[in-house]
Write an enzyme that holds these catalytic residues in place. Structure first.
Site, PDB file in Angstrom:
ATOM      1  N   SER A   1      36.761  -5.278   1.937  1.00  0.00           N
ATOM      2  CA  SER A   1      36.690  -5.019   3.376  1.00  0.00           C
ATOM      3  C   SER A   1      37.178  -3.612   3.699  1.00  0.00           C
ATOM      4  CB  SER A   1      37.537  -6.036   4.142  1.00  0.00           C
ATOM      5  OG  SER A   1      38.905  -5.812   3.883  1.00  0.00           O
TER       6      SER A   1
ATOM      7  N   LYS B   1      51.096 -10.533   4.867  1.00  0.00           N
ATOM      8  CA  LYS B   1      50.984 -11.756   5.653  1.00  0.00           C
ATOM      9  C   LYS B   1      49.963 -12.730   5.078  1.00  0.00           C
ATOM     10  CE  LYS B   1      47.787 -10.592   9.341  1.00  0.00           C
ATOM     11  NZ  LYS B   1      47.658 -10.534  10.798  1.00  0.00           N
ATOM     12  N   ASP B   2      49.156 -12.300   4.120  1.00  0.00           N
ATOM     13  CA  ASP B   2      48.217 -13.216   3.467  1.00  0.00           C
ATOM     14  C   ASP B   2      48.773 -13.796   2.165  1.00  0.00           C
ATOM     15  OD1 ASP B   2      46.329 -12.688   5.455  1.00  0.00           O
ATOM     16  OD2 ASP B   2      45.507 -10.969   4.369  1.00  0.00           O
TER      17      ASP B   2
ATOM     18  N   SER C   1      43.712 -17.151  15.010  1.00  0.00           N
ATOM     19  CA  SER C   1      45.089 -17.351  14.571  1.00  0.00           C
ATOM     20  C   SER C   1      45.811 -18.312  15.510  1.00  0.00           C
ATOM     21  CB  SER C   1      45.789 -15.990  14.546  1.00  0.00           C
ATOM     22  OG  SER C   1      47.168 -16.129  14.818  1.00  0.00           O
ATOM     23  N   LEU C   2      46.358 -19.393  14.966  1.00  0.00           N
ATOM     24  CA  LEU C   2      47.072 -20.367  15.793  1.00  0.00           C
ATOM     25  C   LEU C   2      48.341 -19.748  16.376  1.00  0.00           C
ATOM     26  CD1 LEU C   2      46.713 -23.568  13.556  1.00  0.00           C
ATOM     27  CD2 LEU C   2      45.231 -22.786  15.429  1.00  0.00           C
ATOM     28  N   ARG C   3      48.919 -18.828  15.629  1.00  0.00           N
ATOM     29  CA  ARG C   3      50.107 -18.116  16.118  1.00  0.00           C
ATOM     30  C   ARG C   3      49.770 -17.306  17.369  1.00  0.00           C
ATOM     31  NH1 ARG C   3      51.287 -12.898  15.834  1.00  0.00           N
ATOM     32  NH2 ARG C   3      49.545 -12.507  14.424  1.00  0.00           N
ATOM     33  N   ARG C   4      48.672 -16.543  17.322  1.00  0.00           N
ATOM     34  CA  ARG C   4      48.285 -15.746  18.491  1.00  0.00           C
ATOM     35  C   ARG C   4      47.857 -16.663  19.628  1.00  0.00           C
ATOM     36  NH1 ARG C   4      45.121 -11.663  14.464  1.00  0.00           N
ATOM     37  NH2 ARG C   4      46.807 -10.187  14.127  1.00  0.00           N
TER      38      ARG C   4
ATOM     39  N   ARG D   1      35.766 -14.987  13.665  1.00  0.00           N
ATOM     40  CA  ARG D   1      36.010 -14.683  12.255  1.00  0.00           C
ATOM     41  C   ARG D   1      35.357 -13.356  11.923  1.00  0.00           C
ATOM     42  NH1 ARG D   1      36.639 -17.433   7.582  1.00  0.00           N
ATOM     43  NH2 ARG D   1      36.983 -15.313   6.878  1.00  0.00           N
ATOM     44  N   GLY D   2      35.539 -12.950  10.711  1.00  0.00           N
ATOM     45  CA  GLY D   2      34.948 -11.693  10.271  1.00  0.00           C
ATOM     46  C   GLY D   2      36.021 -10.637  10.148  1.00  0.00           C
ATOM     47  N   ASN D   3      35.696  -9.558   9.452  1.00  0.00           N
ATOM     48  CA  ASN D   3      36.684  -8.505   9.288  1.00  0.00           C
ATOM     49  C   ASN D   3      36.799  -7.689  10.583  1.00  0.00           C
ATOM     50  OD1 ASN D   3      34.431  -6.799   9.211  1.00  0.00           O
ATOM     51  ND2 ASN D   3      34.222  -7.135   7.023  1.00  0.00           N
TER      52      ASN D   3
ATOM     53  N   THR E   1      33.620  -6.418  12.353  1.00  0.00           N
ATOM     54  CA  THR E   1      32.837  -7.497  12.955  1.00  0.00           C
ATOM     55  C   THR E   1      33.460  -7.953  14.275  1.00  0.00           C
ATOM     56  OG1 THR E   1      32.364  -8.203  10.706  1.00  0.00           O
ATOM     57  CG2 THR E   1      31.790  -9.742  12.471  1.00  0.00           C
ATOM     58  N   ARG E   2      34.783  -8.104  14.282  1.00  0.00           N
ATOM     59  CA  ARG E   2      35.450  -8.573  15.496  1.00  0.00           C
ATOM     60  C   ARG E   2      35.299  -7.565  16.635  1.00  0.00           C
ATOM     61  NH1 ARG E   2      40.629 -12.035  13.367  1.00  0.00           N
ATOM     62  NH2 ARG E   2      39.697 -12.492  11.358  1.00  0.00           N
TER      63      ARG E   2
ATOM     64  N   CYS F   1      50.666 -19.636   5.866  1.00  0.00           N
ATOM     65  CA  CYS F   1      50.228 -18.479   6.655  1.00  0.00           C
ATOM     66  C   CYS F   1      49.242 -18.858   7.769  1.00  0.00           C
ATOM     67  CB  CYS F   1      49.720 -17.341   5.775  1.00  0.00           C
ATOM     68  SG  CYS F   1      48.822 -17.841   4.320  1.00  0.00           S
TER      69      CYS F   1
HETATM   70  N1  LIG Z   1      44.491 -12.309   8.175  1.00  0.00           N
HETATM   71  C1  LIG Z   1      43.718 -11.128   7.984  1.00  0.00           C
HETATM   72  C2  LIG Z   1      44.567  -9.896   7.988  1.00  0.00           C
HETATM   73  N2  LIG Z   1      45.490  -9.698   7.034  1.00  0.00           N
HETATM   74  C3  LIG Z   1      46.153  -8.546   7.307  1.00  0.00           C
HETATM   75  C4  LIG Z   1      45.621  -8.001   8.461  1.00  0.00           C
HETATM   76  C5  LIG Z   1      46.048  -6.761   9.118  1.00  0.00           C
HETATM   77  C6  LIG Z   1      47.029  -5.881   8.376  1.00  0.00           C
HETATM   78  C7  LIG Z   1      48.428  -6.387   8.381  1.00  0.00           C
HETATM   79  O1  LIG Z   1      48.815  -7.232   9.186  1.00  0.00           O
HETATM   80  O2  LIG Z   1      49.206  -5.893   7.551  1.00  0.00           O
HETATM   81  C8  LIG Z   1      44.589  -8.842   8.895  1.00  0.00           C
HETATM   82  C9  LIG Z   1      43.696  -8.641  10.059  1.00  0.00           C
HETATM   83  C10 LIG Z   1      44.344  -8.926  11.392  1.00  0.00           C
HETATM   84  O3  LIG Z   1      45.212  -9.806  11.508  1.00  0.00           O
HETATM   85  O4  LIG Z   1      43.958  -8.300  12.379  1.00  0.00           O
END
Ligand SMILES: NCc1[nH]cc(CCC(=O)O)c1CC(=O)O
Length: 321
Positions: free
Chosen positions: A23, A93-94, A143-146, A163-165, A168-169, A257
């Site tokens: 990505s 965070k992943d 994201s459930l957190r957001r 979804r999508g990178n 895309t978003r 996560c």
């Molecule tokens: N879950 C996907 C993801 N993993 C890390 C990032 C952004 C970079 C980061 O948080 O370090 C993102 C995209 C997003 O949440 O917008």
């Protein structure tokens, strides 16, 4: 230097193969790490090797719906174990909080580079904040957190999956499929697509980020001594300490996560401030909020205090119920 002596590098030339997702964000992050490592280690070259992950291949479902841990990290770890790459760069965070898992005990996080902006960003062509949108407006985030934090402030907004990178978003936003989307500020900045005319970092008093957001993890094989020493040149002790506190909150809540769990640790002088926000299952508001401050060398007491406060508000039960 003696005149006539050969002008050679102090270290023999060495190429490290960096495994990265394909990505835009992954390549930008990995490119940044590669340049930093080369600058700090004369004679070392870093070469990017693109690896596709299951999280990249399945793009039509929200991540929490097909679940599983390490959707963005598993294939990279397999490449490390197979020896086809020397190290990998992950968005922290992943990275599953239970890592190292038993079956990948041969791998180690060798360094945590200095953190980029940990906040979330509000991207919208018609508003600067969730406060400015009319009732019923559509906000894109999977994201459930957001979701839980937006609905906590604005139960009248429609929060819908996306979804999508990053590209895309942002395209879906520009096409008008959403009135706003929420993205990590770090991803926008590292990817070079932060446009301050329509993207605004959200104050952490309004929305707390995911544990580890904005931070990277450099992972390699445990026994790769030379690689570990080189990666060590990127390590930032303060970032590593903050991320560890944030991840401990998720561990103690038995989340992962995809849970609606936010946590952010920040160091100011010799004190650390730890804040956390926890929504209900499926990202339902209200959000339990807790904070604690402690001396940096007694940081774990901040985790205890935050956990006690969250527990008083029934956070763990609300994650499950
Ligand atoms: N879950 C996907 C993801 N993993 C890390 C990032 C952004 C970079 C980061 O948080 O370090 C993102 C995209 C997003 O949440 O917008």
């Amino acid at each position: 230097m003696t005149i006539g002596a050969p002008n050679h590098n102090p270290q023999p030339d060495l190429t490290l193969r960096l495994g990265t997702r394909g990505s835009m964000l992954a390549r930008a992050q990995s490119g940044w790490v590669a340049r930093q490592i080369e600058a700090r280690n004369p004679g070392v070259r870093v070469e990017l090797v693109i690896i596709s992950t299951s999280g990249d291949q399945i793009t039509d479902k929200p991540l929490h719906a097909f679940g599983g841990k390490g959707l963005f990290t598993k294939e990279l770890e397999q490449a490390l174990l197979a020896g086809s790459v020397d190290f990998a760069v992950h968005s922290f965070k992943d990275v599953p909080v239970t890592m190292p898992l038993v079956d990948i005990a041969e791998l180690v996080i060798a360094a945590v580079p200095p953190r980029e902006d940990p906040t979330d960003a509000w991207a919208s062509l018609k508003s600067k904040s969730f406060r400015d949108l009319p009732a019923g407006a559509k906000v894109g985030t999977g994201s459930l957190r957001r979701r839980s934090q937006i609905l906590h402030h604005r139960p009248d907004l429609l929060v819908e999956p996306i979804r999508g990178n990053i590209d895309t978003r942002l395209r879906k936003l520009r096409e008008g499929q959403y009135d706003a989307v929420v993205l990590a500020t770090a991803g926008l900045k590292r990817g070079g697509v932060m446009d301050e005319t329509w993207m605004t970092p959200i104050d952490t008093a309004d929305m707390l980020p995911a544990p580890g957001q904005g931070a990277l993890a450099l992972q390699c094989r445990q026994d790769a001594e030379v690689t570990r020493r080189i990666l060590g040149s990127m390590h930032d002790v303060a970032t590593a300490a903050c991320v560890e506190l944030e991840r401990e909150i998720v561990r103690q809540l038995e989340g992962d996560c995809h849970s609606p769990i936010a946590a952010l640790a920040t160091i100011n002088g010799d004190r650390v401030l730890l804040r956390s926000a926890v929504g209900g299952r499926d990202g339902i508001p209200p959000v339990a909020f807790a904070l604690s401050e402690a001396p940096v060398n007694e940081a774990s007491s901040a985790v205890v205090a935050v956990m006690n406060d969250l527990q008083k508000q029934g956070a763990r039960q609300r994650l499950l119920a």
